[in-house]
Every structure is written in structure tokens, then in C-alpha cells.
Design a protein around this motif. Structure first.
Motif, PDB file in Angstrom:
ATOM      1  N   ALA A 265       0.900  -1.316  -0.065  1.00 32.49           N
ATOM      2  CA  ALA A 265      -0.446   0.333  -0.116  1.00 32.49           C
ATOM      3  C   ALA A 265       1.062   1.317   0.185  1.00 32.49           C
ATOM      4  CB  ALA A 265      -1.430  -0.343   1.294  1.00 32.49           C
ATOM      5  N   ILE A 266       1.932   1.873   1.068  1.00 37.39           N
ATOM      6  CA  ILE A 266       2.844   2.138   0.491  1.00 37.39           C
ATOM      7  C   ILE A 266       3.224   2.867  -0.942  1.00 37.39           C
ATOM      8  CG2 ILE A 266       4.995   2.903   1.576  1.00 37.39           C
ATOM      9  CD1 ILE A 266       4.939   1.800   4.175  1.00 37.39           C
ATOM     10  N   SER A 267       3.936   1.615  -1.124  1.00 37.21           N
ATOM     11  CA  SER A 267       4.331   1.520  -2.441  1.00 37.21           C
ATOM     12  C   SER A 267       3.187   1.802  -3.624  1.00 37.21           C
ATOM     13  CB  SER A 267       4.653   0.387  -3.101  1.00 37.21           C
ATOM     14  OG  SER A 267       5.108   0.702  -4.311  1.00 37.21           O
ATOM     15  N   HIS A 268       1.796   1.406  -3.506  1.00 40.38           N
ATOM     16  CA  HIS A 268       0.902   1.717  -4.343  1.00 40.38           C
ATOM     17  C   HIS A 268       0.769   3.680  -4.448  1.00 40.38           C
ATOM     18  CE1 HIS A 268      -2.864   2.498  -6.504  1.00 40.38           C
ATOM     19  NE2 HIS A 268      -3.535   3.142  -5.093  1.00 40.38           N
ATOM     20  N   ILE A 269       0.270   3.918  -2.720  1.00 40.74           N
ATOM     21  CA  ILE A 269       0.433   5.293  -2.384  1.00 40.74           C
ATOM     22  C   ILE A 269       0.971   6.643  -3.518  1.00 40.74           C
ATOM     23  CG2 ILE A 269      -0.187   7.210  -0.681  1.00 40.74           C
ATOM     24  CD1 ILE A 269      -1.297   4.889   0.910  1.00 40.74           C
ATOM     25  N   TYR A 270       2.807   5.690  -2.830  1.00 38.04           N
ATOM     26  CA  TYR A 270       3.894   6.247  -4.452  1.00 38.04           C
ATOM     27  C   TYR A 270       3.386   6.455  -5.077  1.00 38.04           C
ATOM     28  CZ  TYR A 270       8.247   8.121  -5.373  1.00 38.04           C
ATOM     29  OH  TYR A 270       9.347   9.018  -4.837  1.00 38.04           O
ATOM     30  N   ARG A 271       3.831   5.343  -5.988  1.00 38.50           N
ATOM     31  CA  ARG A 271       4.021   4.841  -7.292  1.00 38.50           C
ATOM     32  C   ARG A 271       2.423   5.775  -8.548  1.00 38.50           C
ATOM     33  NH1 ARG A 271       7.274   1.312  -9.196  1.00 38.50           N
ATOM     34  NH2 ARG A 271       9.084   0.704  -8.500  1.00 38.50           N
ATOM     35  N   VAL A 272       1.636   5.260  -7.839  1.00 36.42           N
ATOM     36  CA  VAL A 272      -0.156   5.856  -8.384  1.00 36.42           C
ATOM     37  C   VAL A 272       0.155   7.032  -8.061  1.00 36.42           C
ATOM     38  CG1 VAL A 272      -2.084   4.794  -8.780  1.00 36.42           C
ATOM     39  CG2 VAL A 272      -0.425   3.322  -8.665  1.00 36.42           C
ATOM     40  N   GLU A 273      -1.392   7.320  -6.745  1.00 36.06           N
ATOM     41  CA  GLU A 273      -1.628   8.353  -6.187  1.00 36.06           C
ATOM     42  C   GLU A 273      -0.854   9.532  -5.973  1.00 36.06           C
ATOM     43  OE1 GLU A 273      -4.191   7.591  -6.380  1.00 36.06           O
ATOM     44  OE2 GLU A 273      -4.528   5.952  -6.065  1.00 36.06           O
ATOM     45  N   ARG A 274       1.181   8.913  -5.632  1.00 33.13           N
ATOM     46  CA  ARG A 274       1.998   9.737  -5.983  1.00 33.13           C
ATOM     47  C   ARG A 274       2.237  10.570  -4.459  1.00 33.13           C
ATOM     48  NH1 ARG A 274       4.397  10.166 -11.096  1.00 33.13           N
ATOM     49  NH2 ARG A 274       3.764   8.347 -11.954  1.00 33.13           N
ATOM     50  N   GLU A 275       2.022   9.873  -3.763  1.00 32.04           N
ATOM     51  CA  GLU A 275       2.223  10.930  -2.300  1.00 32.04           C
ATOM     52  C   GLU A 275       2.887   9.938  -1.232  1.00 32.04           C
ATOM     53  OE1 GLU A 275      -0.179  13.495  -0.915  1.00 32.04           O
ATOM     54  OE2 GLU A 275      -0.607  13.763  -2.435  1.00 32.04           O
ATOM     55  N   VAL A 276       3.691  10.603  -0.626  1.00 32.25           N
ATOM     56  CA  VAL A 276       4.785   9.930   0.289  1.00 32.25           C
ATOM     57  C   VAL A 276       3.865   9.635   1.935  1.00 32.25           C
ATOM     58  CG1 VAL A 276       6.269   9.852   1.700  1.00 32.25           C
ATOM     59  CG2 VAL A 276       6.948  10.751  -0.308  1.00 32.25           C
ATOM     60  N   VAL A 277       3.411   8.502   2.503  1.00 29.86           N
ATOM     61  CA  VAL A 277       3.344   7.803   3.729  1.00 29.86           C
ATOM     62  C   VAL A 277       3.728   7.427   4.551  1.00 29.86           C
ATOM     63  CG1 VAL A 277       0.304   9.039   2.527  1.00 29.86           C
ATOM     64  CG2 VAL A 277       1.518   6.024   2.672  1.00 29.86           C
ATOM     65  N   GLU A 278       3.711   7.137   5.779  1.00 30.98           N
ATOM     66  CA  GLU A 278       3.708   5.948   6.398  1.00 30.98           C
ATOM     67  C   GLU A 278       3.514   5.186   7.166  1.00 30.98           C
ATOM     68  OE1 GLU A 278       3.755   9.056   9.896  1.00 30.98           O
ATOM     69  OE2 GLU A 278       3.933   6.913  10.917  1.00 30.98           O
ATOM     70  N   GLY A 279       3.726   4.002   7.181  1.00 35.05           N
ATOM     71  CA  GLY A 279       2.756   2.231   7.492  1.00 35.05           C
ATOM     72  C   GLY A 279       2.028   2.897   8.176  1.00 35.05           C
ATOM     73  N   ALA A 280       1.245   3.650   9.079  1.00 35.19           N
ATOM     74  CA  ALA A 280      -0.411   2.965  10.025  1.00 35.19           C
ATOM     75  C   ALA A 280      -0.778   3.997   8.899  1.00 35.19           C
ATOM     76  CB  ALA A 280       0.846   4.687  10.784  1.00 35.19           C
ATOM     77  N   GLY A 281      -0.105   4.897   7.809  1.00 33.79           N
ATOM     78  CA  GLY A 281      -1.120   5.861   7.050  1.00 33.79           C
ATOM     79  C   GLY A 281      -1.505   5.194   5.704  1.00 33.79           C
ATOM     80  N   ALA A 282      -0.476   4.105   5.616  1.00 33.54           N
ATOM     81  CA  ALA A 282      -1.054   2.866   4.509  1.00 33.54           C
ATOM     82  C   ALA A 282      -2.537   2.212   4.976  1.00 33.54           C
ATOM     83  CB  ALA A 282       0.111   2.201   3.751  1.00 33.54           C
ATOM     84  N   VAL A 283      -2.467   1.241   6.275  1.00 31.17           N
ATOM     85  CA  VAL A 283      -3.650   0.598   6.351  1.00 31.17           C
ATOM     86  C   VAL A 283      -4.756  -0.074   5.693  1.00 31.17           C
ATOM     87  CG1 VAL A 283      -1.416  -0.122   8.534  1.00 31.17           C
ATOM     88  CG2 VAL A 283      -3.491   1.446   8.429  1.00 31.17           C
ATOM     89  N   GLY A 284      -5.632   2.075   5.791  1.00 35.24           N
ATOM     90  CA  GLY A 284      -6.443   1.566   4.564  1.00 35.24           C
ATOM     91  C   GLY A 284      -6.778   1.360   3.663  1.00 35.24           C
ATOM     92  N   VAL A 285      -5.337   1.534   2.277  1.00 39.32           N
ATOM     93  CA  VAL A 285      -5.542   1.043   1.248  1.00 39.32           C
ATOM     94  C   VAL A 285      -4.651  -0.295   1.185  1.00 39.32           C
ATOM     95  CG1 VAL A 285      -3.803   1.655  -0.955  1.00 39.32           C
ATOM     96  CG2 VAL A 285      -5.153   3.199   0.475  1.00 39.32           C
ATOM     97  N   ALA A 286      -4.315  -0.745   2.298  1.00 39.49           N
ATOM     98  CA  ALA A 286      -3.923  -2.232   1.987  1.00 39.49           C
ATOM     99  C   ALA A 286      -4.625  -3.346   2.502  1.00 39.49           C
ATOM    100  CB  ALA A 286      -2.488  -2.234   3.260  1.00 39.49           C
ATOM    101  N   ALA A 287      -6.295  -2.305   2.963  1.00 40.41           N
ATOM    102  CA  ALA A 287      -7.115  -3.177   3.124  1.00 40.41           C
ATOM    103  C   ALA A 287      -8.391  -3.222   2.033  1.00 40.41           C
ATOM    104  CB  ALA A 287      -7.806  -2.551   4.398  1.00 40.41           C
ATOM    105  N   LEU A 288      -7.727  -2.424   0.867  1.00 40.56           N
ATOM    106  CA  LEU A 288      -8.734  -2.078   0.047  1.00 40.56           C
ATOM    107  C   LEU A 288      -7.939  -3.464  -0.719  1.00 40.56           C
ATOM    108  CD1 LEU A 288      -9.475   1.365  -0.140  1.00 40.56           C
ATOM    109  CD2 LEU A 288     -10.992  -0.819  -0.319  1.00 40.56           C
TER     110      LEU A 288
END
Ligand SMILES: *Cc1c(COP(=O)(O)O)cnc(C)c1O
Length: 334
Positions: A265-288
Motif C-alpha cells: 500500500a505504501i508503494s501504491h500510494i507513492y507510485r500511483v497516487e503520488r503521495e508519501v505516507v508512513e506505514g500507519a497511514g497506508a493501512v486503509g489502502v492495504a485493506a482495500l
């Protein structure tokens, strides 16, 4: 004792101008892959790099003149400490932050640079907590809990107000869950505004204290383990006063995600959404992305923070190409 919609609305006016009202944006790629409208609440862009500034600012603004004179103290896995230090130090209030040696050094330095006193005690958040109680007794400083405090919960709940305003039709909101201040505040605000809204807490499999406590029917301790979602580590307090009951009453579900799903999810958020987030910030996207949450209507994932060590971030996004990204394609003419 509880937190009401009115208190969250009052917090919203009180902290306006001191925090960023962050955007809520549609994710084209997740909307495509999930078959339902998916929005991201870009709270990682909050000042200090996490939503914790909302609760900390509300709590600082509500101190009595005597409390302001004596100063504040907290234990923290990093983001609350950083936010409290920022909120208190900008008003000239003495701030002591107690933390365990598990906290990454980038977060420790970030807190020191705000002007707060940092005390590193033991290898777990519980030991840091004992030092906090000692300081409250010995020096008369006021404890501001990272989550189990009505003013903090009301401050975090302002995120729920902003989501209800942006997505008025019964959204499913995915909220990173640790001590439960963010989840409880968001759920109170959202459900009071829209009873058909649902709120699902998402934690990491490694050391999910609120999930274990909800399953046990009372606050329990879990072993603290290193995780990419380090901001979700730590216990909920065996003497939890507010957030355990609020999460029990208000959360529609709690999901757990693996380290691999968080990295993806961290990777998706960076590569696709173009945002830098920490692990805690990525868990919602990870669940999806993992299919653990299957949306049947509008979804909002709260990206809660971006305070990740950039060397780790680089390593994670280098290792994880996401399925939605597909193989590299060249389109001519370039
Ligand atoms: C603190 C924190 C959380 C969890 O918030 P709780 O109120 O403790 O549940 C989630 N994400 C980030 C980035 C945090 O700093």
C-alpha cells in the motif's frame, strides 16, 4: 464521560487557523480497481506530518492558565509527541516527551528540534508511561494522552466532520486504529451527522492492542513488535477510560493487515497516487488492495501520517511494484 458532536464542532472552530483543513481527493485507480468511488483524506499533509496536531492543538487550547504555566507531558510513539511539542512550544508552554527506545530516530530528532524535552525510557511504551506518571506527581505537569483524553478525541473527530461534509452519502470510512482516538472521534462526528455511515478500524497484525482488547471484552496487553506501521504500536492502557468503550460501541468492524500488505500500500500510494505516507497511514489502502474490505458504496481511506524514514520508504517502493501499475509501457511518440 463522553464526547459529543457539539464538542467536535467547537473543537473545529477552536483549532481553525492552527491546523490545515486537508483535502479529500478521488482516487481514479482505486475507484477503478474497487468498482466503487474511493476517496483519500490527505491528512498526512497535516502540519507536523500527521493528524495528531488536531487533538493536541485542541487540548492545548483548553488548558487553564495554571496548567499552561506548569507545562505538559506525554508518552508517544512519535507523532503525538511531535504534534504536542509543536502545539505547546508555539505557545511557549514547557513540553516533556517520554518515549521508548523503539521509536525511530528520525521521529526523536524531529521532536527535539521543536524545543521539547525528550526522555527515552525503557524498551516499551508501558515503561515510558510510568515515567510520565512520575513526572505528573513530582513536577505537577499536565498529562495529555495520545488518545484517551476527551479534548484529544474531539480534535481528531474534526476529521469526521470534514469527511461528512465532503461525502454526505453514507460512506464507509477506513481509519487507522491504535489507541482509538482517531477512530472514536471520527465515528462520533460521522455517525451523528449521517447514521448510515460506517467506520472500520484497520490495524497491523503484529501487535494490534485494540483488536485484542475488543475480542477479550476488556483492555488487554499485547506484545509490542516492530512493524512498518510503527505509529500503530503500543497498548490502549489497562485503565482505558474512553476509547475502548467508544470503539466497542461505534466501530462497525476492525481489520488486520500484514506487513507485506502495508508495504504494497505504501508503494501504491507513492507510485500511483503520488503521495508519501508512513506505514500507519497506508493501512486503509492495504485493506482495500488486499480485498479484505470489499466496498459496496463510497469509501474514504484516511491517510493519517507521512513521518517515515526516507531510506525505508525508498527501499519499500523499490521492492514493491503494484499490480495496478502494470508493466512499464512506452507510448510513441515519446
Ligand atoms: C497515532 C496514529 C494513528 C492511530 O491513532 P489512534 O488515535 O491512536 O488510534 C494512526 N496513524 C498515525 C500516522 C498515527 O500517528
Amino acid at each position: 464521560m463522553t464526547v459529543t458532536l457539539e464538542e467536535i464542532e467547537a473543537a473545529h472552530s477552536r483549532i481553525a487557523g492552527k491546523i490545515e483543513q486537508t483535502s479529500i481527493v478521488a482516487s481514479a485507480s482505486l475507484t477503478d480497481s474497487e468498482g466503487s468511488p474511493v476517496h483519500l483524506k490527505l491528512e498526512h499533509r497535516q502540519v507536523t506530518g500527521s493528524f495528531k496536531l488536531r487533538g493536541a492543538t485542541n487540548a492545548i487550547t483548553l488548558l487553564t492558565p495554571e496548567e499552561r504555566r506548569r507545562g505538559v507531558v506525554t508518552m508517544s510513539t512519535g507523532n503525538h509527541g511531535k504534534a504536542l511539542a509543536f502545539a505547546a512550544c508555539r505557545e511557549g508552554i514547557r513540553t516533556i516527551i517520554c518515549m521508548s527506545s523503539m521509536v525511530p530516530s528520525n521521529k526523536v530528532e524531529a521532536i527535539r528540534s521543536t524545543g521539547a524535552e525528550v526522555r527515552i525510557i525503557g524498551a516499551s511504551q508501558d515503561e515510558a508511561e510510568d515515567e510520565v506518571y512520575r513526572l505528573v506527581e513530582a513536577e505537577g505537569v499536565r498529562l495529555i494522552s495520545p488518545f484517551d483524553d476527551a479534548a484529544v478525541i474531539a480534535g481528531q473527530g474534526t476529521i469526521g466532520l470534514e469527511i461528512a461534509h465532503a461525502i454526505p452519502r453514507s460512506p464507509l470510512v477506513l481509519v487507522p486504529l491504535s489507541g482509538g482516538g482517531l477512530a472514536a472521534g471520527t465515528a462520533i462526528a460521522l455517525k451523528a451527522s449521517d447514521p448510515s455511515a460506517r467506520v472500520v478500524g484497520v490495524s497491523m497484525e503484529r501487535g494490534a492492542a485494540m483488536k485484542a482488547s475488543l475480542d477479550a471484552g476488556k483492555p488487554v496487553r499485547v506484545e509490542e513488535l516492530p512493524s512498518l506501521a510503527d505509529a500503530l504500536g503500543g497498548g490502549i492502557g489497562l485503565g482505558n477510560r474512553l476509547t475502548f468503550q467508544l470503539c466497542k460501541d461505534l466501530l462497525d468492524d476492525v481489520m488486520l493487515v500484514t506487513e507485506d500488505e502495508i508495504a504494497g500500500a505504501i508503494s501504491h500510494i507513492y507510485r500511483v497516487e503520488r503521495e508519501v505516507v508512513e506505514g500507519a497511514g497506508a493501512v486503509g489502502v492495504a485493506a482495500l488492495l488486499s480485498g479484505k474490505v470489499k466496498p459496496d458504496g463510497p469509501v474514504v481511506a484516511v491517510l493519517s501520517g507521512r513521518n517515515i524514514d526516507m531510506a525505508s520508504h525508498n527501499r519499500i517502493v523499490g521492492l514493491h511494484r503494484t499490480p495496478t501499475e502494470g508493466p512499464p509501457r512506452l507510448v510513441y511518440p515519446l
